[in-house]
Motif scaffolding. Structure first.
Motif, PDB file in Angstrom:
ATOM      1  N   ASP A 140       9.002  -1.754 -10.451  1.00  0.00           N
ATOM      2  CA  ASP A 140      10.171  -2.445  -9.902  1.00  0.00           C
ATOM      3  C   ASP A 140       9.952  -2.761  -8.428  1.00  0.00           C
ATOM      4  N   ASP A 141       9.380  -1.809  -7.698  1.00  0.00           N
ATOM      5  CA  ASP A 141       9.123  -2.024  -6.271  1.00  0.00           C
ATOM      6  C   ASP A 141       8.119  -3.151  -6.046  1.00  0.00           C
ATOM      7  N   TYR A 142       7.215  -3.336  -6.986  1.00  0.00           N
ATOM      8  CA  TYR A 142       6.267  -4.444  -6.896  1.00  0.00           C
ATOM      9  C   TYR A 142       6.906  -5.764  -7.347  1.00  0.00           C
ATOM     10  N   GLY A 143       8.133  -5.694  -7.863  1.00  0.00           N
ATOM     11  CA  GLY A 143       8.788  -6.887  -8.384  1.00  0.00           C
ATOM     12  C   GLY A 143       8.277  -7.284  -9.745  1.00  0.00           C
ATOM     13  N   LEU A 144       7.816  -6.288 -10.519  1.00  0.00           N
ATOM     14  CA  LEU A 144       7.235  -6.534 -11.840  1.00  0.00           C
ATOM     15  C   LEU A 144       7.906  -5.596 -12.853  1.00  0.00           C
ATOM     16  N   PRO A 145       9.140  -5.904 -13.231  1.00  0.00           N
ATOM     17  CA  PRO A 145       9.930  -4.962 -14.038  1.00  0.00           C
ATOM     18  C   PRO A 145       9.619  -4.961 -15.536  1.00  0.00           C
ATOM     19  N   CYS A 146       8.913  -5.966 -16.025  1.00  0.00           N
ATOM     20  CA  CYS A 146       8.677  -6.077 -17.472  1.00  0.00           C
ATOM     21  C   CYS A 146       7.259  -5.608 -17.792  1.00  0.00           C
ATOM     22  N   TYR A 147       7.142  -4.468 -18.458  1.00  0.00           N
ATOM     23  CA  TYR A 147       5.810  -3.922 -18.702  1.00  0.00           C
ATOM     24  C   TYR A 147       5.782  -3.117 -20.001  1.00  0.00           C
ATOM     25  N   LEU A 206      -2.585  -2.151  -8.977  1.00  0.00           N
ATOM     26  CA  LEU A 206      -2.077  -1.993 -10.342  1.00  0.00           C
ATOM     27  C   LEU A 206      -3.138  -1.377 -11.249  1.00  0.00           C
ATOM     28  N   HIS A 207      -4.387  -1.787 -11.043  1.00  0.00           N
ATOM     29  CA  HIS A 207      -5.492  -1.225 -11.825  1.00  0.00           C
ATOM     30  C   HIS A 207      -5.603   0.282 -11.562  1.00  0.00           C
ATOM     31  N   LEU A 208      -5.531   0.662 -10.301  1.00  0.00           N
ATOM     32  CA  LEU A 208      -5.606   2.081  -9.954  1.00  0.00           C
ATOM     33  C   LEU A 208      -4.408   2.851 -10.498  1.00  0.00           C
ATOM     34  N   ILE A 209      -3.236   2.239 -10.442  1.00  0.00           N
ATOM     35  CA  ILE A 209      -2.033   2.877 -10.982  1.00  0.00           C
ATOM     36  C   ILE A 209      -2.212   3.163 -12.473  1.00  0.00           C
ATOM     37  N   ALA A 210      -2.752   2.193 -13.207  1.00  0.00           N
ATOM     38  CA  ALA A 210      -2.983   2.382 -14.638  1.00  0.00           C
ATOM     39  C   ALA A 210      -3.964   3.526 -14.892  1.00  0.00           C
ATOM     40  N   ILE A 211      -4.998   3.606 -14.063  1.00  0.00           N
ATOM     41  CA  ILE A 211      -6.002   4.654 -14.210  1.00  0.00           C
ATOM     42  C   ILE A 211      -5.394   6.035 -13.928  1.00  0.00           C
ATOM     43  N   TYR A 212      -4.669   6.134 -12.817  1.00  0.00           N
ATOM     44  CA  TYR A 212      -4.033   7.405 -12.465  1.00  0.00           C
ATOM     45  C   TYR A 212      -3.032   7.818 -13.544  1.00  0.00           C
ATOM     46  N   LEU A 213      -2.242   6.865 -14.020  1.00  0.00           N
ATOM     47  CA  LEU A 213      -1.240   7.150 -15.044  1.00  0.00           C
ATOM     48  C   LEU A 213      -1.892   7.711 -16.298  1.00  0.00           C
ATOM     49  N   GLY A 230      -1.813 -11.220  -8.392  1.00  0.00           N
ATOM     50  CA  GLY A 230      -3.090 -11.265  -7.690  1.00  0.00           C
ATOM     51  C   GLY A 230      -3.082 -10.517  -6.372  1.00  0.00           C
ATOM     52  N   GLN A 231      -1.931 -10.440  -5.732  1.00  0.00           N
ATOM     53  CA  GLN A 231      -1.823  -9.764  -4.446  1.00  0.00           C
ATOM     54  C   GLN A 231      -1.911  -8.236  -4.576  1.00  0.00           C
ATOM     55  N   CYS A 232      -1.666  -7.729  -5.768  1.00  0.00           N
ATOM     56  CA  CYS A 232      -1.657  -6.271  -5.932  1.00  0.00           C
ATOM     57  C   CYS A 232      -2.431  -5.813  -7.172  1.00  0.00           C
ATOM     58  N   ASN A 256       0.821  -1.193   0.000  1.00  0.00           N
ATOM     59  CA  ASN A 256       0.000   0.000   0.000  1.00  0.00           C
ATOM     60  C   ASN A 256       0.867   1.259   0.000  1.00  0.00           C
ATOM     61  N   GLU A 257       2.041   1.180   0.664  1.00  0.00           N
ATOM     62  CA  GLU A 257       2.951   2.317   0.697  1.00  0.00           C
ATOM     63  C   GLU A 257       3.486   2.628  -0.694  1.00  0.00           C
ATOM     64  N   ILE A 258       3.738   1.574  -1.494  1.00  0.00           N
ATOM     65  CA  ILE A 258       4.217   1.777  -2.863  1.00  0.00           C
ATOM     66  C   ILE A 258       3.172   2.536  -3.676  1.00  0.00           C
ATOM     67  N   PHE A 259       1.932   2.129  -3.535  1.00  0.00           N
ATOM     68  CA  PHE A 259       0.837   2.772  -4.266  1.00  0.00           C
ATOM     69  C   PHE A 259       0.682   4.233  -3.833  1.00  0.00           C
ATOM     70  N   GLN A 260       0.691   4.471  -2.527  1.00  0.00           N
ATOM     71  CA  GLN A 260       0.525   5.836  -2.023  1.00  0.00           C
ATOM     72  C   GLN A 260       1.649   6.740  -2.510  1.00  0.00           C
ATOM     73  N   GLN A 261       2.866   6.223  -2.526  1.00  0.00           N
ATOM     74  CA  GLN A 261       4.009   7.011  -2.995  1.00  0.00           C
ATOM     75  C   GLN A 261       3.862   7.348  -4.471  1.00  0.00           C
ATOM     76  N   PHE A 262       3.362   6.380  -5.250  1.00  0.00           N
ATOM     77  CA  PHE A 262       3.150   6.614  -6.681  1.00  0.00           C
ATOM     78  C   PHE A 262       2.162   7.759  -6.887  1.00  0.00           C
ATOM     79  N   VAL A 263       1.027   7.701  -6.188  1.00  0.00           N
ATOM     80  CA  VAL A 263      -0.022   8.706  -6.361  1.00  0.00           C
ATOM     81  C   VAL A 263       0.484  10.091  -5.956  1.00  0.00           C
TER      82      VAL A 263
END
Length: 242
Positions: A30-37, A154-161, A148-150, A2-9
């Motif tokens: 990267d912080d989510y451990g998902l570097p390939c996008y 990730l959906h919200l991150i895509a929307i905000y982006l 699945g855990q995040c 949740n801290e990663i998401f809040q920092q992004f926003v």
């Protein structure tokens, strides 16, 4: 997480440079451990000049993809245009009938370490479609569990982006918008910040049932089926803030 998401926003809200936004997206995933996008924003059947891409895919694959106009046969792109819900996909189990060209396309993608992934489509009121695709080449089950855990975040991150990139490039949205009550707006604003119904109930000091009631009303008024879609509409209509 949740801290990663809040920092992004919080960081996104003060950025207005595409390069800086791209760097933020890369650090966040990267912080989510998902570097390939790959993030892609385009108008279906529109001009190529209208396309915006941000990706960490191998440069040679990106060059090959663009040179061969694989966007015209990419099954993931086709499905993104047809749905607004996130979906998982796999080259090994495409779940659809593929043409010979599409099979060759997937085989080439596999050679570059792209075997399976999850794609989050976004459709806005200006007719644009955006996709945030996160892919991997390792264990499918481990990837699905990790995402699945995040996935909600990730959906919200895509929307905000997408909203941030759109607002910096397009004219302001017209004021015509659905009317939401103060309580509905409040619940939706907390949903946009990644809070669960139980969290929101504690924050605004009402029952969880009341939060669900107002959130469902907001979704109905906005004409959507899911909370992330309601957040997207809320941001686009300026009913809530990023």
């Amino acid at each position: 997480m949740n801290e990663i998401f809040q920092q992004f926003v919080e960081t996104l809200s003060v950025l207005d440079n595409t390069s800086e936004i791209e760097q933020l997206l890369r650090r966040t995933l990267d912080d989510y451990g998902l570097p390939c996008y790959a993030y892609l924003s385009f108008t279906p059947r529109g001009d190529d000049d209208d396309t915006l891409a941000m990706t960490t895919y191998p440069g040679l694959w990106v060059k090959q993809y663009c040179a061969n106009r694989y966007d015209r046969i990419d099954p993931v792109i086709a499905r993104s245009i047809a749905t607004t819900l996130p979906f998982y996909w796999s080259i090994a189990e495409p779940g659809m009938e593929l043409t010979k060209k599409q099979k060759c396309f997937f085989e080439e993608a596999r050679d570059f370490g792209i075997s399976h992934g999850v794609t989050i489509p976004i459709h806005d009121r200006k007719g644009k479609v955006a996709t945030l695709t996160i892919s991997a080449s390792g264990s499918r089950s481990e990837f699905d569990d990790q995402v699945g855990q995040c996935l909600h975040q990730l959906h919200l991150i895509a929307i905000y982006l997408h909203a941030r990139l759109r607002d910096s490039a397009l004219a302001p949205i017209q004021p015509l918008r659905p009317f939401l009550t103060q309580r509905e707006r409040s619940c939706l604003q907390w949903v946009a910040r990644g809070k669960s119904p139980s969290d929101i109930a504690e924050i605004i000091r009402v029952s969880r049932r009341t939060v669900v009631f107002h959130t469902e009303n907001a979704k109905r008024k906005l004409g959507v089926a899911t909370a992330p879609q309601a957040v997207a509409k809320g941001l686009m209509y300026d009913i809530i803030s990023s």
